[in-house]
Design an enzyme around this catalytic site. Sequence first.
Site, PDB file in Angstrom:
ATOM      1  N   LYS A 126      48.316  30.458  57.541  1.00  0.00           N
ATOM      2  CA  LYS A 126      47.414  30.009  58.501  1.00  0.00           C
ATOM      3  C   LYS A 126      48.421  28.316  59.177  1.00  0.00           C
ATOM      4  CE  LYS A 126      42.571  27.931  58.347  1.00  0.00           C
ATOM      5  NZ  LYS A 126      41.893  27.530  57.172  1.00  0.00           N
TER       6      LYS A 126
ATOM      7  N   ASP B 209      30.492  25.740  54.235  1.00  0.00           N
ATOM      8  CA  ASP B 209      30.633  26.579  55.159  1.00  0.00           C
ATOM      9  C   ASP B 209      30.698  27.945  54.598  1.00  0.00           C
ATOM     10  OD1 ASP B 209      30.434  27.553  57.963  1.00  0.00           O
ATOM     11  OD2 ASP B 209      33.006  27.335  57.657  1.00  0.00           O
TER      12      ASP B 209
END
Length: 197
Positions: free
Chosen positions: A8, A115
């Site tokens: 990432k 989230d």
Amino acid sequence: FQKLVAVKRMLPHLADDEKFAAMFLDEARLAANISSPHVVSTLDLGRSEDGALYLVMELIIGVTLSSLLRNAAKDGQQIPVGVAVEILSQAAQGLHDAHEARTPAGTPLGIVHRDVSPQNVLIGADGRSRITDFGVARAMLRRTDTTTGELKGKLAYFSPEQVTDSQIDRRSDVFALGIVAWETFTGRRLFKAENPL
């Protein structure tokens, strides 16, 4: 020795933004302290030659829960109840493990994911569910803070406390997972409107 991993990477132009860099580093620090078979493992953190930060994470070969739900709906079907229960119970275990995470010295981190959504539940080819993306997580030891009035996460999965900018804790994640469960069992969105707010 070789191992496939996921990287990432922060976009290079964001590396100069101290707030984004601090958030990225926070995610790495938080995720590195979570030990669970139901949370995507963070293996390393580094900075590339162009200055962009990156995380090296466990590579999950599989799909997101949102992809499963979308494909089932396209075919006019639903995820079988037994499969859905297993996916959701494993996701709940991953969240619990994150909520219980501690520093190496034993200090509770107080992680709240903020989230939890079908996009952040990965189902591997091995059949195991894993929670991912702690990028907007709130934890007691974070260095970056959310500005008052700044919302983080997907509105359709917010708890009432998230919307009203109240103090949130792990119950906010449980609320969001409840919405995910409802959508998984019914095959429909719980909250959907033209305007996300």
